[in-house]
Structure formats: structure tokens, C-alpha cells
Motif scaffolding. Structure first.
Motif, mmCIF file in Angstrom:
data_model
loop_
_atom_site.group_PDB
_atom_site.id
_atom_site.type_symbol
_atom_site.label_atom_id
_atom_site.label_comp_id
_atom_site.label_asym_id
_atom_site.label_seq_id
_atom_site.Cartn_x
_atom_site.Cartn_y
_atom_site.Cartn_z
ATOM 1 N N LEU A 160 12.026 -11.755 44.790
ATOM 2 C CA LEU A 160 12.809 -10.833 43.946
ATOM 3 C C LEU A 160 14.188 -11.419 43.642
ATOM 4 C CD1 LEU A 160 11.690 -7.458 45.586
ATOM 5 C CD2 LEU A 160 11.061 -8.300 43.305
ATOM 6 N N GLU A 164 13.876 -13.921 40.898
ATOM 7 C CA GLU A 164 13.748 -13.245 39.601
ATOM 8 C C GLU A 164 15.108 -12.836 39.077
ATOM 9 O OE1 GLU A 164 10.420 -14.220 38.941
ATOM 10 O OE2 GLU A 164 11.070 -12.775 37.442
ATOM 11 N N SER A 194 10.014 -15.018 33.153
ATOM 12 C CA SER A 194 10.009 -13.886 34.070
ATOM 13 C C SER A 194 8.642 -13.717 34.718
ATOM 14 C CB SER A 194 10.372 -12.620 33.299
ATOM 15 O OG SER A 194 10.292 -11.525 34.166
ATOM 16 N N LEU A 240 8.061 -10.826 36.216
ATOM 17 C CA LEU A 240 7.922 -9.367 36.241
ATOM 18 C C LEU A 240 7.827 -8.920 34.786
ATOM 19 C CD1 LEU A 240 10.515 -8.403 39.000
ATOM 20 C CD2 LEU A 240 8.044 -8.036 39.104
ATOM 21 N N ASN A 256 6.827 -2.799 34.596
ATOM 22 C CA ASN A 256 7.749 -3.435 35.532
ATOM 23 C C ASN A 256 7.857 -2.604 36.817
ATOM 24 O OD1 ASN A 256 10.530 -3.886 36.750
ATOM 25 N ND2 ASN A 256 10.443 -5.561 35.248
ATOM 26 N N ALA A 292 4.752 -3.081 38.769
ATOM 27 C CA ALA A 292 4.770 -4.419 39.391
ATOM 28 C C ALA A 292 5.606 -4.395 40.665
ATOM 29 C CB ALA A 292 5.331 -5.438 38.412
ATOM 30 N N ARG A 293 6.790 -3.821 40.585
ATOM 31 C CA ARG A 293 7.672 -3.789 41.761
ATOM 32 C C ARG A 293 7.046 -2.996 42.901
ATOM 33 N NH1 ARG A 293 12.851 -5.733 40.924
ATOM 34 N NH2 ARG A 293 13.207 -6.350 38.769
ATOM 35 N N VAL A 301 4.350 -5.112 44.437
ATOM 36 C CA VAL A 301 4.923 -6.186 45.256
ATOM 37 C C VAL A 301 5.323 -5.608 46.621
ATOM 38 C CG1 VAL A 301 6.912 -7.719 45.508
ATOM 39 C CG2 VAL A 301 5.668 -7.665 43.347
ATOM 40 N N SER A 328 2.097 -12.614 37.301
ATOM 41 C CA SER A 328 3.322 -12.019 37.847
ATOM 42 C C SER A 328 3.450 -12.244 39.350
ATOM 43 C CB SER A 328 3.324 -10.514 37.582
ATOM 44 O OG SER A 328 2.397 -9.890 38.457
#
Ligand code: GSH
Length: 406
Positions: A121, A124, A131, A133, A140, A143-144, A147, A204
Motif C-alpha cells: 500500500l 502504491e 497503479s 489499485l 478501488n 480492492a482495498r 487486500v 491488481s
């Protein structure tokens, strides 16, 4: 014992190998590992400039969490330096520096970050393009979340429990398998949420979080549990995802090969094999760039390889009247035979009479050759020593040369 016959010199072999592969590594004389990969973007740095990232990782390149960070650095083409940490004897400066004392850790423009997820992170944040992400805010956020969840959703614990735990009976094993399959079903469903083969609509950090673990599981479950993810129709999206990863050059730089994974599990955790390793991929074994990379590595690093074989393979027991130099000569000869076969032997039969013709085969030389080839076949470790594709070509060639020894 004596060796007759002629083979190309190491210099000639190295020269020919280098014409067929651009893969190069730096030598680290007297250190472990004895060579290190060169980050693909290092050349982008102006001369005499320190790379913006320093990665602390394990000496053997086995750590799946370090692989995540390396994968992202290669995908994002960030120039970086690596400092190898011996996990069996961590230096005090490292345990003083990193609160968890684990690898990976990184310094990003001098600032220490640890925990693979947090390093990803932070990369990023600092290096926004390309990117890893999604731009779309909703995607987004997903995705977070994924993760984060990759670390906390229990997938890894359940998977490694199934792989490594010694169950008391068949019923317990079946339960561990069922629990694991439920977790894989969740990943299979997640992969169906967005178009394309990746977790999100483009490659990603989520793919990076899962790839080192899924790779290790796909390689080891057939051997240690008789269970297959690859080729299993229940997990067709996971299989398509592996295929998609395979198209990425960065993945090929950082991934391990399945035999390295198999050997590591047995040596490190003492798990007993019950099934067979996945077959060596014939496509990789025959690709000229992988064969050349394997030959280049062997030729360039032969002195370290020979010293390792003499010290650790048990081959010295074959010295007649304490004549170690004759053993060394036979070791060196069989390595050269292997390098020569990698370069020249694709599809061709092995050179006959390498020890002066079949009739005059010296059994002691053959025995040294057999030990040498068996030892290096299992000693090389991807990606520590060479890429996974080159390691596959190397092992296939060692098998082939071994089969011609007697
Ligand atoms: N949650 C950590 C896990 C890191 C980790 O477990 N690293 C292992 C190597 S695979 C380690 O440093 N082991 C050394 C030790 O336990 O002392 C991360 O994601 O970075």
C-alpha cells in the motif's frame, strides 16, 4: 580414474549461452546467496543515484510475503536494492530496526515500512503509476477490502493447516480438505465478480496478495495431500487466473518452480510426500531462452557450484587414496556436460563415449557424475539461483544427462 573425450570449454559455453538469453545476475562473492537478480528497472536510474527502495528479504527467496513486494516492484518498474536477511541467524541491526523482526521490510525513500500488505500500500501511495489499485472508486474500495481480507479471512491458515498438519485419522483429513475447499470456493466466486481473469477488472494488488500462496499450494498439495488445484474443474476460474498470471513477465521473474516448493516443504517442515510432483513443464524445458539461462548460470557460477558439491553432496567418499582432485575433475566434467547438453543437446542424443566410450566407462567417474547431477538437480532453487523456467529446463536436462551416466 581419468576422463577422456572433449567438450566445449566453460568460456565457450558461457559465451554461447549469453547469446541466447538476456538474463543476468550479479555475483556476491563469499556471500549467501552467491548471486542475486538484477531488478529489471535498475537501468532507469541516473548514474550514481541510490534506488528509492531498499527491500529486506530472506536469503533463499522462499518467503511468499517477500515475493509479494518483489512482484509489485517489478510490475511497477521501481528500481530497488535488496538486502538479504538470514532468517536462521538474523543480524541484531535488523531485529533492532524492524519491530516484528520478520521479512519483508522496506525503506521507501528512507522511511521504514514492514508487513507485506503495508509495504504494497505504501508503494502504491508513493509510486502511483502504473497503479495496482483500480481507478473506479467503488472497485478501488473493494480492492482495498480484499487486500485487507487476504490477511484476515483465514484462507492462509486453513490452507496451510490442510497442507502441513498431521491428521489423526481420515475423517479429520477429510474435514481439513472440506474447510480448504470452502475457502477456495470463495476465491472462485470472487474471481467471477468482475470481467476478465483477475480478481478485479485489471491486474491488481489482490492478485499479488494471493499468487505466492496459491502457487505454493498448487505445487505442494498434489505431492503432500494427493490433491489438485490445477486442472480441477471445480476451480476453473482459479485455473484461468493462473493462466493470466503466466502471461506477465514480472511474475516469471519472481515466481518459484514447483520442485523448489516441494523440496522446501519436505526439508523445512518434514512433511512426508504421498503423491508425485507435477511433471516438469516440457514447454519450459525446451525453450531455448530457459535452457540458455540455465547454462549461463551454471557456467558463470560453476566455481561456487563445484565447491558446494564437493563439500555437501557426499561425493568425496569416492576419492581413491584421498585423491580429491580427481573427484573434483569428474564433478566439473559432468557439470560441463550438463551445460553443453542445455545448449546443444535439445532433442539430440547425448554425446556417446564421454568417458572414452561405453566399453571403457569408468564406474567411479560415473558414480561421481550421478551424485553430481542428482545433487544439483535438487540443490538449485528458483528464483534464488535462476528463474523458474530456467530451473525447470535445468532439472529436465539433469534428469536426461543422469539417465545416460551408466
Ligand atoms: N505478516 C507478515 C508475515 C511475514 C513472515 O511471516 N515472514 C517470515 C518469512 S516467510 C519470517 O520473517 N520469518 C522469520 C521468523 O519467523 O523469525 C507479512 O505479511 O509481511
Amino acid at each position: 580414474m581419468s576422463i577422456q573425450g572433449t567438450l566445449s570449454s566453460w568460456e565457450k559455453l558461457l559465451d554461447t549461452a549469453r547469446k541466447h538469453t538476456s538474463a543476468r545476475r550479479i555475483k556476491r562473492p563469499g556471500q549467501s546467496p552467491s548471486t542475486a537478480p538484477i531488478p529489471s528497472s535498475l537501468h532507469k536510474l541516473p548514474p550514481n543515484t541510490a534506488p528509492p527502495v531498499l527491500l529486506y528479504r530472506d536469503t533463499n527467496s522462499w518467503c511468499p510475503f517477500c515475493e509479494r513486494v518483489w512482484f509489485a516492484l517489478e510490475e511497477k518498474e521501481i528500481p530497488f536494492e535488496t538486502e538479504f536477511i538470514d532468517l536462521s541467524n538474523k543480524p541484531k541491526w535488523y531485529t533492532d530496526l524492524v519491530p516484528t523482526t520478520l521479512v519483508p521490510a522496506a525503506k521507501i525513500e528512507g522511511k521504514l515500512v514492514y508487513e507485506s500488505k503495508d509495504i504494497l500500500l505504501a508503494l502504491e501511495e508513493r509510486f502511483s503509476t502504473p497503479s495496482l489499485l483500480p481507478e473506479n472508486p467503488e472497485e478501488n474500495a473493494v480492492a482495498r477490502q480484499w487486500v485487507e481480507e487476504a490477511e484476515t479471512n483465514g484462507f492462509r491458515d486453513i490452507a496451510y493447516k490442510f497442507l502441513r498438519e498431521t491428521p489423526t485419522d481420515a475423517h479429520e483429513l477429510a474435514n481439513l480438505q472440506a474447510e480448504f475447499e470452502t475457502k477456495l470456493d470463495e476465491l472462485e466466486q470472487a474471481l467471477g465478480k468482475y470481467p476478465g481473469s483477475y480478481f478485479l477488472s485489471s491486474f491488481s494488488l489482490v492478485d499479488i496478495m494471493y499468487s505466492p500462496h496459491l502457487d505454493r499450494l498448487a505445487a505442494n498439495l498434489p505431492v503432500y495431500r494427493g490433491y489438485h488445484i490445477k486442472g480441477n474443474p471445480r476451480f476453473s476460474r482459479i485455473n484461468a487466473w493462473f493462466e493470466a498470471l503466466n502471461q506477465r513477465p514480472a511474475y516469471h521473474r519472481v515466481k518459484s518452480d514447483h520442485i523448489t516448493n516441494n523440496l522446501l516443504l519436505r526439508r523445512r517442515w518434514g512433511v512426508e510426500p504421498i503423491g508425485n510432483p507435477l511433471p516438469l513443464d516440457p514447454a519450459d524445458s525446451e525453450k531455448i531462452q530457459f535452457r540458455a539461462e540455465a547454462a549461463e548460470r551454471l557456467s558463470d557460477n560453476r566455481e561456487v557450484a563445484i565447491a558446494d558439491i564437493l563439500k555437501n553432496s557426499g561425493v568425496q567418499a569416492l576419492a581413491v587414496d584421498g585423491n580429491i582432485s580427481a573427484v573434483q575433475e569428474a564433478v566439473e566434467f559432468h557439470l560441463r556436460l550438463l551445460a553443453d547438453y542445455l545448449i546443444n543437446g535439445n532433442g539430440a542424443s547425448l554425446p556417446g563415449g564421454r568417458t572414452g566410450g561405453k566399453d571403457s566407462l569408468d564406474p567411479t567417474i560415473a558414480a561421481v557424475g550421478a551424485i553430481t547431477l542428482a545433487y544439483v538437480r535438487n540443490r538449485i532453487c528458483a528464483p534464488r539461483d535462476m528463474s523458474a523456467g530456467a530451473a525447470t529446463a535445468f532439472r529436465a536436462a539433469a534428469d536426461k544427462v543422469l539417465a545416460s551416466v551408466y
